[in-house]
Enzyme design. Structure first.
Site, PDB file in Angstrom:
ATOM      1  N   TYR A 183      30.510  45.477  44.570  1.00 49.87           N
ATOM      2  CA  TYR A 183      31.565  45.777  43.588  1.00 49.87           C
ATOM      3  C   TYR A 183      30.953  46.008  42.197  1.00 49.87           C
ATOM      4  CZ  TYR A 183      36.086  45.183  41.177  1.00 49.87           C
ATOM      5  OH  TYR A 183      37.219  45.358  40.399  1.00 49.87           O
ATOM      6  N   GLY A 213      45.438  55.169  43.797  1.00 48.71           N
ATOM      7  CA  GLY A 213      45.721  53.760  44.096  1.00 48.71           C
ATOM      8  C   GLY A 213      46.887  53.234  43.297  1.00 48.71           C
ATOM      9  N   ALA A 214      47.989  53.991  43.318  1.00 52.22           N
ATOM     10  CA  ALA A 214      49.136  53.626  42.460  1.00 52.22           C
ATOM     11  C   ALA A 214      50.270  52.970  43.249  1.00 52.22           C
ATOM     12  CB  ALA A 214      49.645  54.856  41.715  1.00 52.22           C
ATOM     13  N   SER A 215      49.984  52.535  44.462  1.00 49.08           N
ATOM     14  CA  SER A 215      51.055  51.955  45.287  1.00 49.08           C
ATOM     15  C   SER A 215      51.355  50.503  44.913  1.00 49.08           C
ATOM     16  CB  SER A 215      50.692  52.047  46.771  1.00 49.08           C
ATOM     17  OG  SER A 215      49.489  51.353  47.038  1.00 49.08           O
ATOM     18  N   ARG A 216      50.466  49.873  44.151  1.00 50.23           N
ATOM     19  CA  ARG A 216      50.716  48.486  43.723  1.00 50.23           C
ATOM     20  C   ARG A 216      49.784  48.139  42.558  1.00 50.23           C
ATOM     21  NH1 ARG A 216      47.923  47.673  48.754  1.00 50.23           N
ATOM     22  NH2 ARG A 216      45.810  46.971  48.334  1.00 50.23           N
ATOM     23  N   ASN A 267      42.593  59.415  50.976  1.00 49.56           N
ATOM     24  CA  ASN A 267      41.515  58.425  50.882  1.00 49.56           C
ATOM     25  C   ASN A 267      40.522  58.950  49.852  1.00 49.56           C
ATOM     26  OD1 ASN A 267      39.278  56.833  51.145  1.00 49.56           O
ATOM     27  ND2 ASN A 267      38.877  57.357  53.281  1.00 49.56           N
ATOM     28  N   VAL A 268      40.453  58.297  48.698  1.00 47.40           N
ATOM     29  CA  VAL A 268      39.610  58.842  47.627  1.00 47.40           C
ATOM     30  C   VAL A 268      38.118  58.821  47.983  1.00 47.40           C
ATOM     31  CG1 VAL A 268      41.267  58.284  45.787  1.00 47.40           C
ATOM     32  CG2 VAL A 268      39.423  56.658  46.332  1.00 47.40           C
ATOM     33  N   ASN A 288      41.866  54.919  39.580  1.00 48.86           N
ATOM     34  CA  ASN A 288      42.147  53.478  39.610  1.00 48.86           C
ATOM     35  C   ASN A 288      41.885  52.849  40.973  1.00 48.86           C
ATOM     36  OD1 ASN A 288      43.821  50.916  38.815  1.00 48.86           O
ATOM     37  ND2 ASN A 288      44.788  51.728  40.663  1.00 48.86           N
TER      38      ASN A 288
HETATM   39  P1  NAP Z   1      45.057  46.212  44.386  1.00 47.56           P
HETATM   40  O1  NAP Z   1      46.266  45.465  44.002  1.00 47.56           O
HETATM   41  O2  NAP Z   1      44.253  45.750  45.533  1.00 47.56           O
HETATM   42  O3  NAP Z   1      45.479  47.752  44.616  1.00 47.56           O
HETATM   43  C1  NAP Z   1      44.509  48.682  45.010  1.00 47.56           C
HETATM   44  C2  NAP Z   1      45.130  50.060  45.080  1.00 47.56           C
HETATM   45  O4  NAP Z   1      44.080  50.976  45.473  1.00 47.56           O
HETATM   46  C3  NAP Z   1      46.232  50.174  46.108  1.00 47.56           C
HETATM   47  O5  NAP Z   1      47.229  51.042  45.620  1.00 47.56           O
HETATM   48  C4  NAP Z   1      45.533  50.821  47.306  1.00 47.56           C
HETATM   49  O6  NAP Z   1      46.423  51.615  48.080  1.00 47.56           O
HETATM   50  C5  NAP Z   1      44.525  51.722  46.601  1.00 47.56           C
HETATM   51  N1  NAP Z   1      43.403  52.109  47.447  1.00 47.56           N
HETATM   52  C6  NAP Z   1      42.521  51.294  48.070  1.00 47.56           C
HETATM   53  N2  NAP Z   1      41.639  52.027  48.773  1.00 47.56           N
HETATM   54  C7  NAP Z   1      41.983  53.336  48.581  1.00 47.56           C
HETATM   55  C8  NAP Z   1      41.455  54.568  49.038  1.00 47.56           C
HETATM   56  N3  NAP Z   1      40.390  54.623  49.850  1.00 47.56           N
HETATM   57  N4  NAP Z   1      42.055  55.708  48.632  1.00 47.56           N
HETATM   58  C9  NAP Z   1      43.145  55.678  47.820  1.00 47.56           C
HETATM   59  N5  NAP Z   1      43.683  54.546  47.359  1.00 47.56           N
HETATM   60  C10 NAP Z   1      43.117  53.381  47.740  1.00 47.56           C
HETATM   61  O7  NAP Z   1      44.032  46.330  43.176  1.00 47.56           O
HETATM   62  P2  NAP Z   1      44.234  46.121  41.590  1.00 47.56           P
HETATM   63  O8  NAP Z   1      43.940  44.708  41.288  1.00 47.56           O
HETATM   64  O9  NAP Z   1      45.508  46.729  41.148  1.00 47.56           O
HETATM   65  O10 NAP Z   1      43.003  46.965  41.039  1.00 47.56           O
HETATM   66  C11 NAP Z   1      43.120  48.309  40.616  1.00 47.56           C
HETATM   67  C12 NAP Z   1      41.786  48.743  40.026  1.00 47.56           C
HETATM   68  O11 NAP Z   1      41.427  47.891  38.954  1.00 47.56           O
HETATM   69  C13 NAP Z   1      40.628  48.682  41.020  1.00 47.56           C
HETATM   70  O12 NAP Z   1      39.730  49.743  40.776  1.00 47.56           O
HETATM   71  C14 NAP Z   1      39.962  47.363  40.692  1.00 47.56           C
HETATM   72  O13 NAP Z   1      38.619  47.334  41.071  1.00 47.56           O
HETATM   73  C15 NAP Z   1      40.147  47.339  39.192  1.00 47.56           C
HETATM   74  N6  NAP Z   1      40.069  45.992  38.608  1.00 47.56           N
HETATM   75  C16 NAP Z   1      40.936  45.020  38.995  1.00 47.56           C
HETATM   76  C17 NAP Z   1      40.821  43.752  38.429  1.00 47.56           C
HETATM   77  C18 NAP Z   1      41.745  42.623  38.797  1.00 47.56           C
HETATM   78  O14 NAP Z   1      41.505  41.496  38.335  1.00 47.56           O
HETATM   79  N7  NAP Z   1      42.800  42.851  39.569  1.00 47.56           N
HETATM   80  C19 NAP Z   1      39.816  43.506  37.497  1.00 47.56           C
HETATM   81  C20 NAP Z   1      38.960  44.528  37.124  1.00 47.56           C
HETATM   82  C21 NAP Z   1      39.087  45.775  37.694  1.00 47.56           C
HETATM   83  P3  NAP Z   1      46.603  51.415  49.667  1.00 47.56           P
HETATM   84  O15 NAP Z   1      47.186  50.061  49.869  1.00 47.56           O
HETATM   85  O16 NAP Z   1      47.492  52.522  50.069  1.00 47.56           O
HETATM   86  O17 NAP Z   1      45.222  51.503  50.257  1.00 47.56           O
END
Ligand code: NAP
Length: 246
Positions: free
Chosen positions: A154, A11-14, A62-63, A89
């Site tokens: 979640y 999930g490193a695309s953003r 797809n993980v 991630n």
């Molecule tokens: P985000 O901006 O929504 O990015 C999610 C990333 O996961 C994207 O690169 C997406 O890629 C990838 N992804 C989603 N489904 C996938 C799948 N089935 N297989 C492979 N890749 C997949 O999320 P984020 O806020 O950066 O969060 C990253 C991590 O931190 C997550 O585990 C989230 O639960 C955790 N987290 C976030 C927060 C927060 O406040 N943001 C807080 C606590 C924990 P595609 O677009 O290609 O699907």
């Protein structure tokens, strides 16, 4: 520094994953940028890394799919000869109150957030055992520690990640492999951009440091856990949440 290390970041695309990929590359690692659907974004992250003189590849997977994860990790080992750092991630949310949550929304979140971490760790562990070294860092959340209304799926997935992390840490420690989790609070990414201003204001009031985290705050912690210096830390959950869940 991480020269000569091969790192996979799911999930490193953003968002947080992108920041982790950039940080690990900055420290010298060859980074595999995994994504599911966002091919273009993943390509941009690769370009950003290469523009700074780093090394990166993009690989879709797809993980939540066991076979795809085996192919992802197997391909990395075949191409690069090792897997030194695995950052689980990738994550999704499908929020809703318990009474209204569909079975699909529960299953989908568990499949990506929890089983995804199992799938890649299962595939990477044999190689790391052979190497007698490895760093696994799993993304949990303060929600996995405290729970949150509207997020039973979640919260279950992120609490599960902590259980998987602690168990794997005990299994793999004798082979020189550390397994830790990072539990962010609110971080400014697309995942939290959908929250209303009212929810965000309320959230900031609960954070002693008075602000949302930045993806880089999480990335620095992950990079430390991936480093040689963190070699005596395993089975831990590091909260990077501005004091939110103290
Ligand atoms: P985000 O901006 O929504 O990015 C999610 C990333 O996961 C994207 O690169 C997406 O890629 C990838 N992804 C989603 N489904 C996938 C799948 N089935 N297989 C492979 N890749 C997949 O999320 P984020 O806020 O950066 O969060 C990253 C991590 O931190 C997550 O585990 C989230 O639960 C955790 N987290 C976030 C927060 C927060 O406040 N943001 C807080 C606590 C924990 P595609 O677009 O290609 O699907």
């Amino acid at each position: 520094m991480l020269e000569g290390k091969t790192a996979v970041v799911t999930g490193a695309s953003r968002g947080i994953g992108r920041a982790i990929a950039l940080e690990l590359a900055e420290q010298g690692a060859q980074v595999i940028i995994n994504y599911n659907g966002s091919c273009e974004n993943a390509g941009k992250v690769k370009q950003e890394i290469e523009a700074k003189g780093g090394k990166a590849e993009t690989i879709p997977c797809n993980v939540g799919d066991f076979e795809q994860c085996a192919e992802l990790i197997g391909g990395v080992i075949k191409t690069f000869g090792s897997i030194d750092i695995l950052v689980n991630n990738a994550g999704i949310t499908r929020d809703g109150l318990l009474m209204k949550m569909s079975e699909k929304d529960f299953d989908d979140v568990l499949a990506v957030n929890l089983k995804g971490a199992f799938n890649t760790m299962r595939a990477a562990a044999r190689q790391m055992i052979k190497q007698r070294s490895g760093r696994i860092i799993n993304m949990s959340s303060v929600v996995g520690i405290c729970g949150n209304a509207g997020q039973v799926n979640y919260a279950a997935s992120k609490a599960g990640v902590i259980g998987v992390t602690k168990s794997a840490a005990k299994e793999l420690a004798s082979r020189g492999i550390t397994v830790n989790a990072v539990a962010p609070g609110f971080v400014e990414t697309e995942m939290t951009a959908v929250l209303s201003d009212k929810v965000k204001e309320e959230a900031v009031r609960q954070i002693p440091l008075g602000r949302f985290g930045k993806p880089e705050d999480i990335a620095k912690t992950v990079a430390f856990l991936a480093s040689e210096e963190a070699g005596y830390i395993t089975g831990q959950v590091i909260q990077v949440d501005g004091g939110m869940a103290v």
